[in-house]
Design an enzyme around this catalytic site. Structure first.
Site, PDB file in Angstrom:
ATOM      1  N   ARG A  95       0.814  -1.220   0.000  1.00  0.00           N
ATOM      2  CA  ARG A  95       0.000   0.000   0.000  1.00  0.00           C
ATOM      3  C   ARG A  95       0.849   1.273   0.000  1.00  0.00           C
ATOM      4  O   ARG A  95       0.518   2.269   0.620  1.00  0.00           O
ATOM      5  CB  ARG A  95      -0.960   0.007   1.206  1.00  0.00           C
ATOM      6  CG  ARG A  95      -1.883  -1.179   1.266  1.00  0.00           C
ATOM      7  CD  ARG A  95      -2.860  -1.202   0.090  1.00  0.00           C
ATOM      8  NE  ARG A  95      -3.678  -2.408   0.157  1.00  0.00           N
ATOM      9  CZ  ARG A  95      -3.393  -3.564  -0.464  1.00  0.00           C
ATOM     10  NH1 ARG A  95      -2.311  -3.654  -1.222  1.00  0.00           N
ATOM     11  NH2 ARG A  95      -4.166  -4.608  -0.343  1.00  0.00           N
ATOM     12  N   SER A 114     -10.581   0.349   4.182  1.00  0.00           N
ATOM     13  CA  SER A 114      -9.684  -0.243   5.183  1.00  0.00           C
ATOM     14  C   SER A 114      -8.887   0.857   5.879  1.00  0.00           C
ATOM     15  O   SER A 114      -8.192   1.637   5.228  1.00  0.00           O
ATOM     16  CB  SER A 114      -8.725  -1.230   4.518  1.00  0.00           C
ATOM     17  OG  SER A 114      -9.439  -2.328   3.998  1.00  0.00           O
ATOM     18  N   GLU A 152      -3.730   3.085   6.945  1.00  0.00           N
ATOM     19  CA  GLU A 152      -3.790   2.888   5.500  1.00  0.00           C
ATOM     20  C   GLU A 152      -4.520   4.059   4.857  1.00  0.00           C
ATOM     21  O   GLU A 152      -4.171   4.500   3.774  1.00  0.00           O
ATOM     22  CB  GLU A 152      -4.505   1.577   5.165  1.00  0.00           C
ATOM     23  CG  GLU A 152      -4.562   1.278   3.678  1.00  0.00           C
ATOM     24  CD  GLU A 152      -5.084  -0.110   3.362  1.00  0.00           C
ATOM     25  OE1 GLU A 152      -5.749  -0.268   2.329  1.00  0.00           O
ATOM     26  OE2 GLU A 152      -4.825  -1.044   4.150  1.00  0.00           O
TER      27      GLU A 152
END
Length: 301
Positions: free
Chosen positions: A175, A224, A294
């Protein structure tokens, strides 16, 4: 830098340039302040010319669907760039390759791939964002990531220069990429494999059903919240720390999926960020694991 101090500093554009532009309506949480300026370029040349002429001291940030972002209540300094229809096309290059505009949605990319008989891009159906965000964040789901399918992307650098970057240039990790600060992704070329449209559709249906069953899709959320630590699941750590349903103001940890924060109706961005930090504190206290955000948090603190 306040918008009222900037009018003389703004270059002329062919697209739309809006001062003091509210951003809450453009992000999934539906919270947050204004951008000093919101620029929606007419095309890639308009974007390149604008950035080349813009005072280098003025910060620049790209915004896609705002599906994995907290815009802080005090707003975002400088210029927020949002790519519109001119950047939303998807075209087939050959039997396994698509060229996708930076503003194209994951649903459009995966559907176009299906119709072209290109497999391996089904996971993009499950990520509620645009190609530019996928490339920047190495977006992924259901066992695949952008780094697995990206061949090259074209960006406009903060200087206005257009440049092609490879996955190696982006130095992908989980990510995260090393996309240069202030760069805007205007296109990406993805490669999959030959497959039947029926098989591709079946996989897309499976992914859609799995998301519907496990995620709070019909709420104001940001996707998320925390990265999965190596070998662990963030949602499980949050659950074990007793955070399911935890609230701060109008923000709540989802009862359905504990790695999602939701705006129950009247949350501020400060509520959401404070809730995330409280979850991080409790997880650290309970398990010793320090969760990493995130969700991208942007704007003035």
């Amino acid at each position: 830098m306040a918008a009222e101090a900037l009018p003389q500093a703004m270059p002329e554009v062919r697209g739309k340039l809006t001062p003091d532009a509210p951003l809450a309506k453009l992000v999934w949480f539906k919270t947050g302040g204004c951008a000093d300026w919101l620029f929606e370029p007419a095309d890639a040349d308009d974007l390149s010319d604008f950035l080349r002429a813009l005072d280098p001291a003025i910060p620049v940030m790209a915004l896609g669907f705002g599906s994995n972002m907290i815009v802080r209540d005090s707003g975002v300094p400088g210029v927020v760039i949002r790519l519109g229809k001119a950047f939303a096309g998807v075209e087939r290059i050959d039997s396994t390759t698509l060229r996708c505009g930076g503003g194209a949605s994951g649903i459009l990319v995966s559907s176009t791939a299906r119709d072209a008989g290109i497999g391996g891009l089904e996971f993009l159906r499950s990520i509620p964002g645009t190609v530019g965000g996928f490339v920047r964040m190495n977006g992924g789901a259901y066992g695949r990531e952008v780094k697995d399918v990206l061949r090259v992307c074209e960006v406009v650098l903060r200087s206005g220069q257009r440049k092609f970057l490879s996955p190696e240039d982006l130095a992908y990790t989980y990510r995260h990429s090393e996309l240069p600060e202030g760069a805007v992704v205007i296109s990406a070329t993805f490669r999959g494999h030959i497959d039947s449209p029926e098989a591709i559709q079946a996989e897309m249906d499976r992914i859609a059903a799995a998301r519907e069953a496990s995620q709070p899709l019909r709420t104001k959320t940001g996707g998320s919240t925390f990265k999965n630590p190596e070998g662990l699941k963030a949602w499980q750590l949050v659950d074990e720390a007793g955070c399911r349903g935890l609230t701060v103001g109008g923000a709540q940890v989802s009862e359905k999926h504990t790695n999602f924060l939701i705006n129950t109706g009247d949350a501020t961005s400060s509520d959401i960020e404070a809730l995330g930090e409280e979850v991080r504190r409790r997880v650290k206290q309970n398990s010793g694991v320090e969760l990493e955000w995130e969700i991208q948090r942007v704007g003035r603190k």
